[in-house]
Design an enzyme around this catalytic site. Structure first.
Site, PDB file in Angstrom:
ATOM      1  N   ASP A 158      51.938  55.521  91.478  1.00 26.73           N
ATOM      2  CA  ASP A 158      52.459  55.759  90.132  1.00 26.73           C
ATOM      3  C   ASP A 158      51.336  56.208  89.196  1.00 26.73           C
ATOM      4  OD1 ASP A 158      51.078  53.457  89.339  1.00 26.73           O
ATOM      5  OD2 ASP A 158      52.866  52.212  89.183  1.00 26.73           O
ATOM      6  N   GLU A 161      48.258  54.393  89.275  1.00 28.80           N
ATOM      7  CA  GLU A 161      47.577  54.475  90.571  1.00 28.80           C
ATOM      8  C   GLU A 161      47.854  53.239  91.414  1.00 28.80           C
ATOM      9  OE1 GLU A 161      43.540  55.690  88.963  1.00 28.80           O
ATOM     10  OE2 GLU A 161      44.469  57.622  89.342  1.00 28.80           O
ATOM     11  N   GLU A 340      39.962  52.625  76.582  1.00 29.45           N
ATOM     12  CA  GLU A 340      41.207  52.714  77.351  1.00 29.45           C
ATOM     13  C   GLU A 340      42.131  51.580  76.950  1.00 29.45           C
ATOM     14  OE1 GLU A 340      41.170  51.243  81.541  1.00 29.45           O
ATOM     15  OE2 GLU A 340      41.784  53.290  82.007  1.00 29.45           O
TER      16      GLU A 340
END
Ligand code: BGC
Length: 384
Positions: A158, A161, A340
């Protein structure tokens, strides 16, 4: 400098002379160009009017596809002959700045980024009014189109990952959008694309729905004959089957924004978005990927907060969009860098240390975070 200007600068700095866009130059594991990240980043470049940069990326990506087109051809030949895919019969998810596969083991069989690439190219051609780019890269666009239209039923990792043994509604949405965009660019493919996209929507609505909502991922009841024979990884993956079918998953925003696979009033889509807002959007905070997330302890993702804001702005929930924009802005450090993910309210606090030991601090700056912030800013400008 405002975060807006700083983000434009970061997008410039993250692009190499070759045209590749690096996911995070400061984070060794991310010193690569991912098709997924880079295609959203190229779209952000279009939204802020930096068309040449976006063009350089599309040309670089097409050159990379050309280099590995033989792999796509081999995969398509195996599928067409009803054979299994070989262990390396796929296009990788990320490449070095020189457009080469990297030698480290990675969770590389991911289809969504190629769908996003075709979608972003369609947006670029329209926004930049540059149909002429197809004179240079139409052959590679066709390679990616054929690759996705033959492989979309193959289980693959996905967008986080993970979960290589399943299909993922987000990935299917990205592929759907990419095939539709290609049909606009290359009208001779329109009839074929209509057939494949109808089949994708049907599968999402039949096997991909559970309790009236789109699942994060699902297994085909009748798996295709050819299934990739790679070792399954549990390395970065804590999702239970139950969570996978019924749990909220933030990337499903993509079914609505930007991919619009179903109309906004589709009840399954509505219920999916309601659930993810209730379960993954921390009140006054950011957005988690999914509840079982343990990667760096499972923090709030900046790019997802911006993505939800983008969706809100699109559907006119302006105040909520602005609130998410402010939250994103508050996550920038003194250099104007966005990470992130933010680790203040972790889902799995006992799991952050192992990742710091393995890869160092959370990736920062993450180019994709800055790109999604820019898209949100541009989307909100429509209301100023
Ligand atoms: C994320 C991917 C992303 C990559 C590079 C991974 O941790 O799960 O979605 O493409 O980082 O940013």
């Amino acid at each position: 400098m405002t975060l807006y200007d700083q983000s434009i600068q970061l997008l410039i700095d993250s692009q190499t002379a070759s045209g590749a866009i690096i996911a995070s130059a400061e984070f060794p594991s991310y010193r690569f160009s991912w098709f997924r990240d880079s295609s959203y980043i190229a779209y952000a470049q279009c939204r802020v009017g930096r068309f040449q940069q976006a063009r350089d990326y599309f040309i670089w990506a097409a050159q990379t596809v050309r280099r590995f087109a033989w792999k796509a051809d081999r995969a398509i030949a195996n599928i067409t002959a009803g054979k299994r895919l070989g262990p390396d019969d796929y296009l990788h998810t990320r490449y070095t700045a020189d457009g080469l596969e990297d030698e480290n083991q990675w969770w590389d069989f991911q289809l969504d980024g190629y769908g996003t690439w075709l979608w972003a190219l369609g947006e670029y051609v329209e926004l930049a009014q540059d149909g002429a780019i197809l004179d240079e890269i139409a052959d590679e666009v066709r390679v990616v189109y054929r690759y996705l239209s033959h492989l979309w039923q193959q289980p693959n990792y996905d967008c986080w990952e993970e979960l290589s043994q399943y299909l993922h509604n987000y990935s299917l949405a990205a592929i759907h959008a990419g095939l539709q965009a290609t049909a606009q660019l290359l009208p001779d493919l329109a009839q074929d694309a209509a057939g494949v996209t109808t089949a994708i929507r049907e599968l999402m609505l039949t096997e991909g729905v559970c309790d009236g909502r789109f699942s994060k991922s699902f297994a085909l009841k009748q798996p295709p004959q050819s299934i990739l024979q790679t070792p399954q990884t549990v390395y970065h993956d804590a999702t239970t089957d139950e969570q996978m079918r019924q749990g909220a998953e933030a990337s499903l925003i993509g079914l609505a924004t930007p991919y619009a696979v179903f109309s906004a009033d589709n009840p399954h889509l509505q219920a999916t978005l309601d659930q993810l807002e209730a379960m993954l959007h921390r009140p006054n905070g950011g957005v988690y990927r999914y509840l079982g997330d343990t990667y760096y302890g499972g923090g709030e993702w900046v790019l997802l907060a911006a993505w939800l804001g983008w969706h809100y702005a699109k559907i006119g929930r302006i105040e909520e969009a602005k609130k998410l924009k402010s939250w994103v802005e508050a996550q920038a450090d003194e250099n104007g860098y966005l990470p992130e993910q933010v680790s203040d309210h972790l889902l799995a606090p006992d799991r952050i240390a192992e990742w710091r030991d393995r890869w160092g601090s959370v990736a920062k700056p993450l180019t994709w975070s800055h790109a999604m912030y820019l898209i949100l800013c541009e989307e909100l400008k429509r209301y100023e």
